[in-house]
Design a protein around this motif. Structure first.
Motif, mmCIF file in Angstrom:
data_model
loop_
_atom_site.group_PDB
_atom_site.id
_atom_site.type_symbol
_atom_site.label_atom_id
_atom_site.label_comp_id
_atom_site.label_asym_id
_atom_site.label_seq_id
_atom_site.Cartn_x
_atom_site.Cartn_y
_atom_site.Cartn_z
ATOM 1 N N ARG A 167 -48.894 -4.300 -85.073
ATOM 2 C CA ARG A 167 -48.588 -4.208 -83.625
ATOM 3 C C ARG A 167 -47.831 -3.153 -83.229
ATOM 4 O O ARG A 167 -46.803 -2.848 -83.962
ATOM 5 C CB ARG A 167 -47.781 -5.755 -83.272
ATOM 6 N N ALA A 168 -47.984 -2.472 -82.141
ATOM 7 C CA ALA A 168 -47.339 -1.467 -81.845
ATOM 8 C C ALA A 168 -45.893 -2.064 -81.382
ATOM 9 O O ALA A 168 -45.755 -3.124 -81.267
ATOM 10 C CB ALA A 168 -47.950 -0.694 -80.540
ATOM 11 N N CYS A 169 -44.630 -1.299 -81.632
ATOM 12 C CA CYS A 169 -43.416 -1.788 -81.554
ATOM 13 C C CYS A 169 -42.586 -0.877 -80.991
ATOM 14 O O CYS A 169 -42.661 0.510 -81.317
ATOM 15 C CB CYS A 169 -43.140 -2.346 -82.873
ATOM 16 N N PHE A 170 -41.476 -1.164 -80.431
ATOM 17 C CA PHE A 170 -40.009 -0.504 -80.084
ATOM 18 C C PHE A 170 -39.255 -0.448 -81.499
ATOM 19 O O PHE A 170 -39.429 -1.560 -82.120
ATOM 20 C CB PHE A 170 -39.329 -0.861 -79.230
ATOM 21 N N LEU A 171 -38.411 0.588 -81.945
ATOM 22 C CA LEU A 171 -37.624 0.450 -82.716
ATOM 23 C C LEU A 171 -36.267 0.579 -82.262
ATOM 24 O O LEU A 171 -36.113 1.634 -81.487
ATOM 25 C CB LEU A 171 -37.775 1.573 -84.023
ATOM 26 N N VAL A 172 -35.233 -0.085 -82.840
ATOM 27 C CA VAL A 172 -34.001 0.009 -82.242
ATOM 28 C C VAL A 172 -32.807 -0.082 -83.199
ATOM 29 O O VAL A 172 -33.026 -1.114 -84.069
ATOM 30 C CB VAL A 172 -33.688 -0.752 -80.977
ATOM 31 N N ASP A 173 -31.793 0.603 -83.117
ATOM 32 C CA ASP A 173 -30.496 0.309 -83.946
ATOM 33 C C ASP A 173 -29.611 0.729 -83.181
ATOM 34 O O ASP A 173 -29.801 0.917 -81.936
ATOM 35 C CB ASP A 173 -30.790 1.114 -85.426
ATOM 36 N N GLN A 174 -28.315 0.785 -83.700
ATOM 37 C CA GLN A 174 -27.389 1.460 -82.812
ATOM 38 C C GLN A 174 -27.112 2.485 -82.258
ATOM 39 O O GLN A 174 -26.305 2.870 -81.366
ATOM 40 C CB GLN A 174 -25.751 0.813 -83.616
ATOM 41 N N ASP A 175 -27.824 3.584 -82.909
ATOM 42 C CA ASP A 175 -27.963 4.997 -82.573
ATOM 43 C C ASP A 175 -29.228 5.338 -81.428
ATOM 44 O O ASP A 175 -28.778 5.837 -80.549
ATOM 45 C CB ASP A 175 -27.913 5.809 -83.897
ATOM 46 N N ARG A 176 -30.192 4.787 -81.904
ATOM 47 C CA ARG A 176 -31.493 5.286 -81.107
ATOM 48 C C ARG A 176 -32.530 4.143 -80.850
ATOM 49 O O ARG A 176 -32.436 3.096 -81.437
ATOM 50 C CB ARG A 176 -32.147 6.278 -81.833
ATOM 51 N N LEU A 177 -33.110 4.339 -79.728
ATOM 52 C CA LEU A 177 -34.250 3.482 -79.319
ATOM 53 C C LEU A 177 -35.639 4.318 -79.402
ATOM 54 O O LEU A 177 -35.593 5.415 -78.985
ATOM 55 C CB LEU A 177 -34.050 2.850 -78.038
ATOM 56 N N ILE A 178 -36.799 4.089 -80.144
ATOM 57 C CA ILE A 178 -38.061 4.737 -80.010
ATOM 58 C C ILE A 178 -39.102 3.756 -79.513
ATOM 59 O O ILE A 178 -39.262 2.684 -79.876
ATOM 60 C CB ILE A 178 -38.374 5.108 -81.556
ATOM 61 N N LEU A 179 -39.658 4.494 -78.373
ATOM 62 C CA LEU A 179 -40.738 3.764 -77.837
ATOM 63 C C LEU A 179 -41.850 3.764 -78.383
ATOM 64 O O LEU A 179 -42.313 5.061 -79.214
ATOM 65 C CB LEU A 179 -40.921 4.131 -76.513
ATOM 66 N N PRO A 180 -42.930 2.923 -78.274
ATOM 67 C CA PRO A 180 -44.203 2.873 -78.941
ATOM 68 C C PRO A 180 -45.149 3.935 -77.973
ATOM 69 O O PRO A 180 -44.615 4.119 -76.882
ATOM 70 C CB PRO A 180 -44.836 1.511 -78.639
ATOM 71 N N ALA A 181 -46.197 4.389 -78.567
ATOM 72 C CA ALA A 181 -47.160 4.777 -77.517
ATOM 73 C C ALA A 181 -47.830 4.145 -76.474
ATOM 74 O O ALA A 181 -48.004 3.064 -76.638
ATOM 75 C CB ALA A 181 -48.225 5.777 -78.505
ATOM 76 N N TYR A 182 -47.751 4.711 -75.242
ATOM 77 C CA TYR A 182 -48.216 3.958 -74.065
ATOM 78 C C TYR A 182 -49.610 4.147 -74.083
ATOM 79 O O TYR A 182 -50.445 3.265 -73.241
ATOM 80 C CB TYR A 182 -47.391 4.482 -72.745
ATOM 81 N N GLY A 183 -50.111 5.453 -74.245
ATOM 82 C CA GLY A 183 -51.511 5.477 -73.949
ATOM 83 C C GLY A 183 -52.483 4.693 -74.792
ATOM 84 O O GLY A 183 -52.079 4.230 -75.964
ATOM 85 N N ALA A 184 -53.592 4.816 -74.243
ATOM 86 C CA ALA A 184 -54.926 4.085 -75.021
ATOM 87 C C ALA A 184 -55.348 4.964 -76.240
ATOM 88 O O ALA A 184 -55.428 6.184 -76.016
ATOM 89 C CB ALA A 184 -55.817 3.756 -74.089
ATOM 90 N N TYR A 185 -55.725 4.327 -77.302
ATOM 91 C CA TYR A 185 -56.424 4.993 -78.508
ATOM 92 C C TYR A 185 -55.391 6.018 -79.143
ATOM 93 O O TYR A 185 -55.952 7.050 -79.293
ATOM 94 C CB TYR A 185 -57.770 5.449 -77.991
ATOM 95 N N THR A 186 -54.181 5.697 -79.334
ATOM 96 C CA THR A 186 -53.331 6.569 -79.570
ATOM 97 C C THR A 186 -52.838 6.720 -81.178
ATOM 98 O O THR A 186 -52.250 7.646 -81.645
ATOM 99 C CB THR A 186 -51.853 6.576 -79.009
ATOM 100 N N GLY A 187 -53.181 5.777 -81.778
ATOM 101 C CA GLY A 187 -52.992 5.555 -83.046
ATOM 102 C C GLY A 187 -51.386 5.278 -83.414
ATOM 103 O O GLY A 187 -50.675 5.053 -82.433
ATOM 104 N N GLY A 188 -50.765 5.238 -84.634
ATOM 105 C CA GLY A 188 -49.358 5.218 -84.788
ATOM 106 C C GLY A 188 -49.045 5.274 -86.228
ATOM 107 O O GLY A 188 -49.799 5.490 -87.193
ATOM 108 N N LEU A 189 -47.540 5.473 -86.305
ATOM 109 C CA LEU A 189 -47.022 5.373 -87.702
ATOM 110 C C LEU A 189 -46.602 4.182 -87.885
ATOM 111 O O LEU A 189 -45.369 3.696 -87.129
ATOM 112 C CB LEU A 189 -46.041 6.636 -87.640
#
Length: 221
Positions: A167-189
């Protein structure tokens, strides 16, 4: 509006099921890595044939989020277009749709590595943007804190009843927040990649997108 409510650097935020981030106190919607025009670019290069309507699918989801949240400000966290100057090659219908969504809203395009800035479109074009204690940029800076970024298209792989689920996801810790790709068919890490494991703190969480967003410990290798 379905989302997971959480706090980050004294900001009360909502991770929406679509992968957008909403900040109610500022009526702000944040999206990352729209990658408009990806199918057209790949097709012109003889690459993978993607469905030709990925831009319209993304715009429809964006319009829905804007309507439901009543957002008055939008920040696009870079790679809004899949290559420099792609915005000028979009079908007129799609360009008009973007213009319609911008109407009456404060709109900020953050520069990405795919698109230095869609200057043919209205709105502000910035390398980064600060609001209160948060800084919005495209790529996370390991030396900074209180930042919201994109770029990596994070995804979490889970094992559920003996089956693997990604599943696409947000990543968050006390320093940073990383958003998932919003676009369709974008793949991911995947979140268990060395890149994301090295970037995020050991207690980082992944907020899964989908019908009912939820937070889990960030899956690691």
């Amino acid at each position: 509006m379905t989302g997971h409510v959480f706090s980050f650097h004294n900001a009360d935020l909502v991770a929406l099921s679509s992968g957008a981030l909403f900040w109610p106190d500022h009526a702000l919607l944040v999206v990352s890595d729209l990658h408009f025009g990806k199918s057209a670019r790949l097709s012109s290069m003889g690459g993978a044939q993607l469905p030709p309507y990925e831009t319209r699918e993304t715009l429809q989801r964006l319009e829905t989020d804007l309507t439901q949240t009543e957002a008055r400000k939008v920040i696009c966290l870079g790679d809004s277009f899949d290559a420099p100057e792609v915005e000028t090659a979009l079908p007129e219908q799609d360009r008009l749709w973007i213009t319609k969504l911008q109407a009456g809203r404060d709109w900020v395009w953050i520069e990405g590595n795919h698109d230095p800035g869609p200057v043919a479109l209205g709105g502000a074009h910035l390398a980064e943007h600060g609001i209160d204690a948060l800084t919005f940029r495209h790529i996370a800076d390991p030396e900074q804190s209180g930042e919201v970024s994109g770029h990596y298209h994070p995804k979490a792989r889970l094992s559920l009843r003996g089956q693997s689920l990604t599943r696409a996801c947000f990543l968050v810790d006390q320093d940073r927040l990383i958003l998932p790709a919003y676009g369709a068919y974008t793949g991911g890490l995947r979140s268990d990649s060395s890149t994301l494991c090295d970037l995020m703190r050991p207690d980082a969480q992944a907020i899964l997108t989908g019908a009912t967003p939820c937070a889990i410990p960030m899956p690691r290798r």
